[in-house]
Write an enzyme that holds these catalytic residues in place. Structure first.
Site, PDB file in Angstrom:
ATOM      1  N   ARG A 163       0.828  -1.223   0.000  1.00 25.83           N
ATOM      2  CA  ARG A 163       0.000   0.000   0.000  1.00 25.83           C
ATOM      3  C   ARG A 163       0.863   1.274   0.000  1.00 25.83           C
ATOM      4  O   ARG A 163       0.518   2.276   0.639  1.00 25.83           O
ATOM      5  CB  ARG A 163      -0.934   0.041   1.216  1.00 25.83           C
ATOM      6  CG  ARG A 163      -1.989  -1.025   1.238  1.00 25.83           C
ATOM      7  CD  ARG A 163      -2.979  -0.868   0.084  1.00 25.83           C
ATOM      8  NE  ARG A 163      -4.137  -1.732   0.270  1.00 25.83           N
ATOM      9  CZ  ARG A 163      -4.150  -3.040  -0.010  1.00 25.83           C
ATOM     10  NH1 ARG A 163      -3.076  -3.628  -0.525  1.00 25.83           N
ATOM     11  NH2 ARG A 163      -5.245  -3.748   0.191  1.00 25.83           N
ATOM     12  N   SER A 234     -10.441  -0.063   3.483  1.00 26.74           N
ATOM     13  CA  SER A 234      -9.689  -0.195   4.743  1.00 26.74           C
ATOM     14  C   SER A 234      -9.155   1.172   5.155  1.00 26.74           C
ATOM     15  O   SER A 234      -8.505   1.844   4.360  1.00 26.74           O
ATOM     16  CB  SER A 234      -8.494  -1.122   4.558  1.00 26.74           C
ATOM     17  OG  SER A 234      -8.912  -2.392   4.130  1.00 26.74           O
ATOM     18  N   GLU A 331      -4.190   4.017   6.102  1.00 23.28           N
ATOM     19  CA  GLU A 331      -3.973   3.716   4.688  1.00 23.28           C
ATOM     20  C   GLU A 331      -4.519   4.870   3.855  1.00 23.28           C
ATOM     21  O   GLU A 331      -3.969   5.233   2.825  1.00 23.28           O
ATOM     22  CB  GLU A 331      -4.724   2.417   4.348  1.00 23.28           C
ATOM     23  CG  GLU A 331      -4.301   1.822   3.041  1.00 23.28           C
ATOM     24  CD  GLU A 331      -5.436   1.142   2.321  1.00 23.28           C
ATOM     25  OE1 GLU A 331      -6.045   1.786   1.444  1.00 23.28           O
ATOM     26  OE2 GLU A 331      -5.700  -0.019   2.631  1.00 23.28           O
TER      27      GLU A 331
HETATM   28  N1  EPU Z   1     -11.605  -9.874  10.544  1.00 21.12           N
HETATM   29  C1  EPU Z   1     -12.100  -9.696  11.818  1.00 21.12           C
HETATM   30  N2  EPU Z   1     -13.089  -8.761  12.001  1.00 21.12           N
HETATM   31  C2  EPU Z   1     -13.566  -8.006  10.998  1.00 21.12           C
HETATM   32  C3  EPU Z   1     -13.049  -8.187   9.688  1.00 21.12           C
HETATM   33  C4  EPU Z   1     -12.055  -9.127   9.501  1.00 21.12           C
HETATM   34  O1  EPU Z   1     -11.687 -10.356  12.756  1.00 21.12           O
HETATM   35  O2  EPU Z   1     -14.419  -7.160  11.251  1.00 21.12           O
HETATM   36  C5  EPU Z   1     -10.536 -10.842  10.338  1.00 21.12           C
HETATM   37  C6  EPU Z   1     -10.927 -11.871   9.287  1.00 21.12           C
HETATM   38  O3  EPU Z   1     -11.564 -12.953   9.864  1.00 21.12           O
HETATM   39  C7  EPU Z   1      -9.584 -12.265   8.715  1.00 21.12           C
HETATM   40  C8  EPU Z   1      -8.769 -11.002   8.807  1.00 21.12           C
HETATM   41  O4  EPU Z   1      -9.398 -10.178   9.787  1.00 21.12           O
HETATM   42  O5  EPU Z   1      -8.955 -13.228   9.531  1.00 21.12           O
HETATM   43  C9  EPU Z   1      -8.595 -10.290   7.490  1.00 21.12           C
HETATM   44  O6  EPU Z   1      -9.840  -9.813   7.026  1.00 21.12           O
HETATM   45  P1  EPU Z   1     -10.143  -9.576   5.457  1.00 21.12           P
HETATM   46  O7  EPU Z   1      -9.940 -10.847   4.703  1.00 21.12           O
HETATM   47  O8  EPU Z   1     -11.464  -8.924   5.353  1.00 21.12           O
HETATM   48  O9  EPU Z   1      -8.999  -8.620   4.960  1.00 21.12           O
HETATM   49  P2  EPU Z   1      -8.319  -7.305   5.576  1.00 21.12           P
HETATM   50  O10 EPU Z   1      -6.962  -7.675   6.046  1.00 21.12           O
HETATM   51  O11 EPU Z   1      -9.198  -6.592   6.525  1.00 21.12           O
HETATM   52  C10 EPU Z   1      -7.128  -6.644   3.343  1.00 21.12           C
HETATM   53  C11 EPU Z   1      -6.972  -5.396   2.556  1.00 21.12           C
HETATM   54  C12 EPU Z   1      -8.234  -5.139   1.732  1.00 21.12           C
HETATM   55  C13 EPU Z   1      -8.434  -6.323   0.788  1.00 21.12           C
HETATM   56  C14 EPU Z   1      -8.550  -7.600   1.636  1.00 21.12           C
HETATM   57  C15 EPU Z   1      -8.591  -8.836   0.786  1.00 21.12           C
HETATM   58  C16 EPU Z   1      -5.463  -3.953   3.800  1.00 21.12           C
HETATM   59  C17 EPU Z   1      -5.343  -2.772   4.697  1.00 21.12           C
HETATM   60  N3  EPU Z   1      -6.705  -4.278   3.444  1.00 21.12           N
HETATM   61  O12 EPU Z   1      -8.195  -6.416   4.272  1.00 21.12           O
HETATM   62  O13 EPU Z   1      -8.031  -3.987   0.940  1.00 21.12           O
HETATM   63  O14 EPU Z   1      -9.586  -6.172  -0.004  1.00 21.12           O
HETATM   64  O15 EPU Z   1      -7.393  -7.738   2.495  1.00 21.12           O
HETATM   65  O16 EPU Z   1      -7.332  -9.051   0.212  1.00 21.12           O
HETATM   66  O17 EPU Z   1      -4.454  -4.557   3.438  1.00 21.12           O
HETATM   67  C18 EPU Z   1      -8.285  -1.604   0.965  1.00 21.12           C
HETATM   68  O18 EPU Z   1      -7.067  -1.541   0.865  1.00 21.12           O
HETATM   69  O19 EPU Z   1      -9.013  -0.571   1.030  1.00 21.12           O
HETATM   70  C19 EPU Z   1      -8.917  -2.908   1.037  1.00 21.12           C
HETATM   71  C20 EPU Z   1     -10.235  -3.054   1.188  1.00 21.12           C
END
Ligand code: EPU
Length: 335
Positions: A163, A234, A331
Site C-alpha cells: 500500500r 480499509s 492507509e
Molecule cells: N476480521 C475480523 N473482524 C472483521 C473483519 C475481519 O476479525 O471485522 C478478520 C478476518 O476474519 C480475517 C482477517 O481479519 O482473519 C482479514 O480480514 P479480510 O480478509 O477482510 O482482509 P483485511 O486484512 O481486513 C485486506 C486489505 C483489503 C483487501 C482484503 C482482501 C489492507 C489494509 N486491506 O483487508 O483492501 O480487499 O485484504 O485481500 O491490506 C483496501 O485496501 O481498502 C482494502 C479493502
C-alpha cells in the site's frame, strides 16, 4: 472542451467518503496537455496542487486552499507486446479489470471491484486476495509539476511496497500520473489461495470468470459500496510485527491470525481482527461509524465531517495501542 479553472468547488462528489469541503480552485483534466496551463496557474498564484482520481482513498478534514486536479482523461490501447495494455489515468479501475477479462487478458481478476481510477492504482499499489498491482506493472507516464516535463517511470522508479509507492511521498507527490501500462497473461494464472476464496469457489469450475465473480461476491458481502454509503475501504494498513511480538500476543490471544511476509522476522496481522476484539464494529462518533460487518472500514453514516471520521479513527488506534502495543498506520490519505 475549453480548459477552465473553477473557483470554490464543493468536493462532495469527488471523495468516496462524501464529506463536504471546498477546493479554492478546481480543474477537470480531460486532456493531459491542459496540465501545462494548470501548472502555470498554480505557480503564478503560489498554490499547492492536489491530484484526485475518484477520491476513493482520500479524506478531507479541511477546505483545500490550493488547486485540485481531477484526472478525468480516458483511453485504453493494446501495445505491440503481447498482452500489454496502456490505460489512461482517468479510467475506472474496475472497468479495466472487466475489459481484460472480456479480451482474454488474465491476472488481475482478484483486483475486481476495487474503487478508484487507473491513475490511483499505483499510488497505493492496490492489492486484494493475494494479488498486488506491481506484479503486472510495466511503466507509467507522469507529468512532473516541478519541471513541466513528461516522465516515463519503471517499476523500480515507483518504489512499490505494501500500500505504498513514491507517489505517497515527496518528491513523488509532484508527479501527476497520466497513464499506466500493464503486462497481462495470455493464459489464465489463477490465485485462489486467500482464506475464504476457495470456499466460495467450491463445487464450481475455477476459471478467470468464476474467480472474478467470486471476488465480486466476497467484496459486495463484506465491504460497503461507496455509492451507497461513504467510505474509503480499509482505513488502516495491516500492521507488521516481529515474530517475538506475535508469540507474546498469542499467549493472551491464541486465535490471533498472522501471515508471513518477505522478511523472515516479520509477520502481518489483521488490523480488523485487533479492532474487532475491542468491540469497534458498529460504533459511532458524530456522523461517522465503524461498519457493522468489517471493523477496518469507517463509514459516513450521517453527514459526517472529515473531523468526525478522524476522531473516531484516533480513538480506534489508541485502543489498539493500549491493548496490544501495536501502532496502526492510516492507509487513507488525510488532507
Ligand atoms: N476480521 C475480523 N473482524 C472483521 C473483519 C475481519 O476479525 O471485522 C478478520 C478476518 O476474519 C480475517 C482477517 O481479519 O482473519 C482479514 O480480514 P479480510 O480478509 O477482510 O482482509 P483485511 O486484512 O481486513 C485486506 C486489505 C483489503 C483487501 C482484503 C482482501 C489492507 C489494509 N486491506 O483487508 O483492501 O480487499 O485484504 O485481500 O491490506 C483496501 O485496501 O481498502 C482494502 C479493502
Amino acid at each position: 472542451m475549453v480548459f477552465e479553472i473553477q473557483e470554490q468547488v464543493d468536493l462532495t462528489p469527488y471523495n468516496s467518503f462524501g464529506v463536504s469541503q471546498m477546493a479554492a480552485y478546481f480543474a477537470d483534466i480531460q486532456d493531459p496537455s491542459d496540465l501545462r496551463q494548470a501548472r502555470e496557474f498554480a505557480a503564478l498564484n503560489r498554490l499547492s496542487v492536489l491530484v484526485l482520481g475518484q477520491g476513493s482513498n482520500t479524506l478531507f478534514i479541511n477546505d483545500y486552499p490550493g488547486l485540485v486536479l481531477y484526472m478525468n482523461n480516458r483511453g485504453r490501447q493494446m501495445l505491440p507486446g503481447a498482452g500489454m495494455l496502456r490505460a489512461a489515468a482517468g479510467e475506472s479501475w474496475h472497468e479495466i479489470v472487466r475489459y481484460c477479462l472480456k479480451n482474454s487478458l488474465y491476472g488481475i481478476e482478484n483486483l475486481a471491484l476495487i474503487p478508484g481510477t487507473v491513475g490511483a492504482a499505483p499510488v497505493q499499489n492496490i492489492g486484494a486476495y493475494g494479488v498486488e498491482l506491481d506484479q503486472f506493472f510495466v511503466e507509467l507516464e507522469a507529468f512532473d509539476l516541478k519541471t513541466g516535463e513528461i516522465r516515463h517511470m519503471s517499476k523500480a522508479d515507483c518504489q512499490f511496497a505494501y500500500r505504498d509507492s513514491i507517489f505517497k511521498q515527496d518528491p513523488g507527490q509532484k508527479l501527476v500520473i497520466l497513464s499506466v501500462t500493464l503486462q497481462l497473461a495470455l493464459e489464465p494464472a489463477l490465485e485462489i489461495g486467500y482464506a475464504g476464496l476457495a470456499d466460495v469457489l467450491a463445487g464450481q469450475q475455477v476459471t478467470p470468470q468464476s474467480v472474478f465473480d467470486a471476488i465480486c461476491a466476497i467484496r459486495s458481502s463484506k465491504l460497503p459500496d461507496p455509492k451507497q454509503i461513504g467510505n474509503a475501504g480499509s482505513f488502516f494498513k495491516n500492521p507488521l510485527v516481529s515474530k517475538a511480538k506475535l508469540l507474546s500476543l498469542r499467549e493472551s490471544y491464541p486465535e490471533l491470525p498472522a501471515w508471513n511476509t518477505e522478511d523472515a522476522d516479520l509477520v502481518k496481522v489483521p488490523a480488523a481482527w485487533l479492532l474487532d476484539q475491542k468491540g469497534w464494529k458498529g460504533r459511532r462518533r458524530g456522523g461517522a461509524a465503524v461498519h457493522e460487518d468489517h471493523a477496518l472500514v469507517l463509514v459516513n453514516r450521517d453527514n459526517a465531517s472529515g473531523e468526525d471520521v478522524v476522531l473516531l479513527a484516533q480513538e480506534m488506534s489508541s485502543s489498539v495501542l493500549q491493548s496490544f502495543g501495536i501502532v496502526l498506520q492510516t492507509e487513507v490519505q488525510i488532507i
